[in-house]
Motif scaffolding. Sequence first.
Motif, PDB file in Angstrom:
ATOM      1  N   ARG B  89       0.834  -1.209   0.000  1.00 16.73           N
ATOM      2  CA  ARG B  89       0.000   0.000   0.000  1.00 16.73           C
ATOM      3  C   ARG B  89       0.864   1.253   0.000  1.00 16.73           C
ATOM      4  O   ARG B  89       0.603   2.205  -0.723  1.00 16.73           O
ATOM      5  CB  ARG B  89      -0.919  -0.003   1.222  1.00 16.73           C
ATOM      6  CG  ARG B  89      -2.280  -0.606   0.920  1.00 16.73           C
ATOM      7  CD  ARG B  89      -3.154  -0.629   2.120  1.00 16.73           C
ATOM      8  NE  ARG B  89      -2.727  -1.674   3.021  1.00 16.73           N
ATOM      9  CZ  ARG B  89      -2.657  -1.516   4.345  1.00 16.73           C
ATOM     10  NH1 ARG B  89      -2.962  -0.376   4.897  1.00 16.73           N
ATOM     11  NH2 ARG B  89      -2.255  -2.506   5.100  1.00 16.73           N
ATOM     12  N   LEU B  90       1.903   1.167   0.849  1.00 17.74           N
ATOM     13  CA  LEU B  90       2.762   2.348   0.936  1.00 17.74           C
ATOM     14  C   LEU B  90       3.482   2.593  -0.380  1.00 17.74           C
ATOM     15  O   LEU B  90       3.729   3.727  -0.793  1.00 17.74           O
ATOM     16  CB  LEU B  90       3.794   2.158   2.054  1.00 17.74           C
ATOM     17  CG  LEU B  90       3.234   2.344   3.463  1.00 17.74           C
ATOM     18  CD1 LEU B  90       4.271   1.922   4.492  1.00 17.74           C
ATOM     19  CD2 LEU B  90       2.816   3.775   3.692  1.00 17.74           C
ATOM     20  N   ALA B  91       3.820   1.476  -1.046  1.00 16.10           N
ATOM     21  CA  ALA B  91       4.575   1.614  -2.297  1.00 16.10           C
ATOM     22  C   ALA B  91       3.773   2.405  -3.325  1.00 16.10           C
ATOM     23  O   ALA B  91       4.335   3.145  -4.133  1.00 16.10           O
ATOM     24  CB  ALA B  91       4.917   0.227  -2.821  1.00 16.10           C
ATOM     25  N   LEU B  92       2.476   2.243  -3.304  1.00  8.76           N
ATOM     26  CA  LEU B  92       1.662   2.904  -4.330  1.00  8.76           C
ATOM     27  C   LEU B  92       1.425   4.382  -4.025  1.00  8.76           C
ATOM     28  O   LEU B  92       0.968   5.143  -4.875  1.00  8.76           O
ATOM     29  CB  LEU B  92       0.302   2.182  -4.453  1.00  8.76           C
ATOM     30  CG  LEU B  92       0.413   0.739  -4.909  1.00  8.76           C
ATOM     31  CD1 LEU B  92      -0.922   0.028  -4.802  1.00  8.76           C
ATOM     32  CD2 LEU B  92       0.905   0.698  -6.361  1.00  8.76           C
ATOM     33  N   LYS B  93       1.744   4.771  -2.804  1.00  9.57           N
ATOM     34  CA  LYS B  93       1.535   6.187  -2.437  1.00  9.57           C
ATOM     35  C   LYS B  93       2.589   7.038  -3.090  1.00  9.57           C
ATOM     36  O   LYS B  93       3.758   6.645  -3.201  1.00  9.57           O
ATOM     37  CB  LYS B  93       1.635   6.333  -0.911  1.00  9.57           C
ATOM     38  CG  LYS B  93       0.268   6.402  -0.256  1.00  9.57           C
ATOM     39  CD  LYS B  93       0.342   7.188   1.016  1.00  9.57           C
ATOM     40  CE  LYS B  93       0.319   6.205   2.162  1.00  9.57           C
ATOM     41  NZ  LYS B  93       0.472   6.818   3.459  1.00  9.57           N
ATOM     42  N   LYS B  94       2.180   8.152  -3.445  1.00 11.52           N
ATOM     43  CA  LYS B  94       3.142   9.059  -4.058  1.00 11.52           C
ATOM     44  C   LYS B  94       3.796   9.911  -2.989  1.00 11.52           C
ATOM     45  O   LYS B  94       3.141  10.524  -2.177  1.00 11.52           O
ATOM     46  CB  LYS B  94       2.419   9.967  -5.053  1.00 11.52           C
ATOM     47  CG  LYS B  94       2.319   9.386  -6.419  1.00 11.52           C
ATOM     48  CD  LYS B  94       2.117  10.479  -7.445  1.00 11.52           C
ATOM     49  CE  LYS B  94       2.163   9.845  -8.826  1.00 11.52           C
ATOM     50  NZ  LYS B  94       1.706  10.795  -9.847  1.00 11.52           N
ATOM     51  N   GLU B 102      11.498   5.327  -9.673  1.00  9.67           N
ATOM     52  CA  GLU B 102      11.698   4.826  -8.306  1.00  9.67           C
ATOM     53  C   GLU B 102      10.400   4.240  -7.780  1.00  9.67           C
ATOM     54  O   GLU B 102      10.408   3.204  -7.089  1.00  9.67           O
ATOM     55  CB  GLU B 102      12.156   5.966  -7.382  1.00  9.67           C
ATOM     56  CG  GLU B 102      13.640   6.205  -7.480  1.00  9.67           C
ATOM     57  CD  GLU B 102      14.166   6.985  -6.274  1.00  9.67           C
ATOM     58  OE1 GLU B 102      13.851   6.575  -5.131  1.00  9.67           O
ATOM     59  OE2 GLU B 102      14.845   7.982  -6.497  1.00  9.67           O
ATOM     60  N   LEU B 103       9.284   4.848  -8.142  1.00 10.35           N
ATOM     61  CA  LEU B 103       8.003   4.328  -7.678  1.00 10.35           C
ATOM     62  C   LEU B 103       7.793   2.904  -8.171  1.00 10.35           C
ATOM     63  O   LEU B 103       7.385   2.005  -7.421  1.00 10.35           O
ATOM     64  CB  LEU B 103       6.884   5.235  -8.195  1.00 10.35           C
ATOM     65  CG  LEU B 103       5.620   5.271  -7.328  1.00 10.35           C
ATOM     66  CD1 LEU B 103       5.952   5.719  -5.917  1.00 10.35           C
ATOM     67  CD2 LEU B 103       4.604   6.223  -7.942  1.00 10.35           C
ATOM     68  N   SER B 104       8.066   2.718  -9.469  1.00 10.25           N
ATOM     69  CA  SER B 104       7.855   1.372 -10.029  1.00 10.25           C
ATOM     70  C   SER B 104       8.820   0.376  -9.406  1.00 10.25           C
ATOM     71  O   SER B 104       8.469  -0.770  -9.113  1.00 10.25           O
ATOM     72  CB  SER B 104       7.993   1.411 -11.550  1.00 10.25           C
ATOM     73  OG  SER B 104       9.207   2.038 -11.903  1.00 10.25           O
ATOM     74  N   THR B 105      10.101   0.848  -9.211  1.00  9.02           N
ATOM     75  CA  THR B 105      11.053  -0.079  -8.590  1.00  9.02           C
ATOM     76  C   THR B 105      10.555  -0.518  -7.228  1.00  9.02           C
ATOM     77  O   THR B 105      10.701  -1.685  -6.824  1.00  9.02           O
ATOM     78  CB  THR B 105      12.458   0.551  -8.404  1.00  9.02           C
ATOM     79  OG1 THR B 105      12.308   1.962  -8.308  1.00  9.02           O
ATOM     80  CG2 THR B 105      13.399   0.183  -9.515  1.00  9.02           C
ATOM     81  N   ARG B 106       9.981   0.468  -6.554  1.00 10.48           N
ATOM     82  CA  ARG B 106       9.485   0.125  -5.218  1.00 10.48           C
ATOM     83  C   ARG B 106       8.456  -0.974  -5.312  1.00 10.48           C
ATOM     84  O   ARG B 106       8.493  -1.972  -4.560  1.00 10.48           O
ATOM     85  CB  ARG B 106       8.824   1.360  -4.569  1.00 10.48           C
ATOM     86  CG  ARG B 106       9.833   2.251  -3.944  1.00 10.48           C
ATOM     87  CD  ARG B 106       9.176   3.290  -3.132  1.00 10.48           C
ATOM     88  NE  ARG B 106      10.163   4.198  -2.570  1.00 10.48           N
ATOM     89  CZ  ARG B 106       9.902   5.164  -1.727  1.00 10.48           C
ATOM     90  NH1 ARG B 106       8.656   5.380  -1.367  1.00 10.48           N
ATOM     91  NH2 ARG B 106      10.865   5.935  -1.256  1.00 10.48           N
ATOM     92  N   ASN B 107       7.556  -0.826  -6.257  1.00 10.86           N
ATOM     93  CA  ASN B 107       6.540  -1.866  -6.432  1.00 10.86           C
ATOM     94  C   ASN B 107       7.172  -3.226  -6.662  1.00 10.86           C
ATOM     95  O   ASN B 107       6.798  -4.223  -6.058  1.00 10.86           O
ATOM     96  CB  ASN B 107       5.668  -1.509  -7.649  1.00 10.86           C
ATOM     97  CG  ASN B 107       4.196  -1.672  -7.306  1.00 10.86           C
ATOM     98  OD1 ASN B 107       3.871  -2.251  -6.276  1.00 10.86           O
ATOM     99  ND2 ASN B 107       3.342  -1.168  -8.164  1.00 10.86           N
TER     100      ASN B 107
END
Lengths: 296, 267
Positions: B89-94, B102-107
């Motif tokens: 959930r946190l990964a999808l937060k901006k 970086e967002l996608s990597t986090r996912n």
Amino acid sequence: MATQDPDKLMAKADNLTKLSFTRWNADWRNATVLYEQAAVGYRFKKENEKAKEAFEKASKGQEMISSPWDAAKHMESAAALAKELGHWNEVSDFYRKASELYRECGRSQPASDALGKGASALEDTNPDEAVQLYIEACEILEEDGKEQMAFDLYRAVTSINVKLERYTDAATFLLRWGVAADKCNAVNSQCKAYLSAIIVYLYMHDFQQAQKCYNDCSQVGSFLSSDQGRCTSKLLSAYEESDVEEIKRLAQSSPITHLDHVIIRIARKLPTGDLKELKKEEDKAEEQTLDENDLT
Amino acid sequence: MSVIDILTRVDAICKKYEKYDVERLNGDNVAGDDAFARLYASVDLDVESALQKAETASQEKNRAAVVALNAEIRRTKARLLEEVPKLQRLALKKVKGLSKEELSTRNDLVLALPDRIQSIPDGSTNGAKATGSWTASASRTEIRFDSTSDGRFESEYFQQTEESNQFRQEYEMRKMKQDQGLDIISEGLDTLQNMAHDMNEELDRQVPLMDEIDSKVDKATSDLKNTNVRLKETVNQLRSSRNFCIDIILLYIILGIAAYLYNVLKK
């Protein structure tokens, strides 16, 4: 005075007691003293016959001066000497007399002890008399409420009866022993007595009696739940199934090994006779009952 | 200066020069306001420690220690697996200051996490199959004592069943010996019980006798005491000084007469 010749003492004492022209009253007090000394002197010299007579007279003297305790004691000494001399009927008479004198004193324990001693003296020579004496001894104690002391006497009676092969009597006494044990709450002895009685019946090859005995004894709750009770039921079921191995194994088991050695000996000899005969007898008995039912 | 003073001073100084603490700033920046990064960092740390434990477990000789370590690892794994959905959930937060890549990597990182967690060895891996067979053969050997480890003779387990065979034999031998010993003990206890019962009855028999003895001895002692007192009085009477003096004088007189006679006879 004790170093005087016992014969002389006896003569003197007899003089004191014999009633004659010059003497109107027998002087028992002094006579008794002299008789006692004479008796001790004779016993020391190992002249048993004369010692015995001296003790008898001393006892009579004590009776006359109304001290039954001392009289009884002298009677017992006389009886012991009679035993050594081998006058068996005198032995039983003396011991009986001693016992009566003890009862006069109101002391039941010494009374039964005296009879017990007499019985053990007569065990070999006159066993019937011995049994009689033992029974009387037990009765004296039971009257006085001292059944605890009677256990040894019952044990002796049982062993004599088994030796004489009077097994019914032996079993009867064992059951009486059980009653005595019950009165004084000696549960262990009671159960052992019942177990012994059943073993005696089985030794006599009387399975019916044994069964009946077991049923009667089972009324007593403490027997039913005891080790001895369990052993008995196992033994009887082994008999019913004619399982000789089981019977032999049970005879070696612990409740039986803790009984009196006379009983252990006969238990080791179980089973006597043919077990199949027992079955036939049982079947016959059952058939008879069936016939009776048919008639009705 | 006391310790507390020193501590407060050090705290004040640190606070003043916080902005020069490069390491912490870096660490904070990395985590900072970013809840995802923080959580991810902690999960990462836990995974690393679990892997280390797994390594020690595989080298451990003591079976009990191995079991304990494995249990710990399993617990950590379960906990981490629970945290994974939060991370997702946190990964999808901006978050501000974060690029799209970086967002996608986090996912991706989050997705990769469960696999990483599961792959931590905790002694129950090598397939649930093999575990099944081990427990199955163990239960079979419990039920039937004669069967050796029928079932798969997987290379790892063959050795173990040989050991366990020996162990089982030893165990049965010892059990037999124990049974024999226990039989002997039970016989002894039976005898002891019988003796104890007999002693019990004997003591019951002795109790009234002892009571009788007690009362008789009491009577005897009181008689003795009375007699002693009377005797004392009598002796005192006899020893009263007048009688004593008379006795001495008479004794002297007799001695005098005896001496006189002796002298006379000697002549």
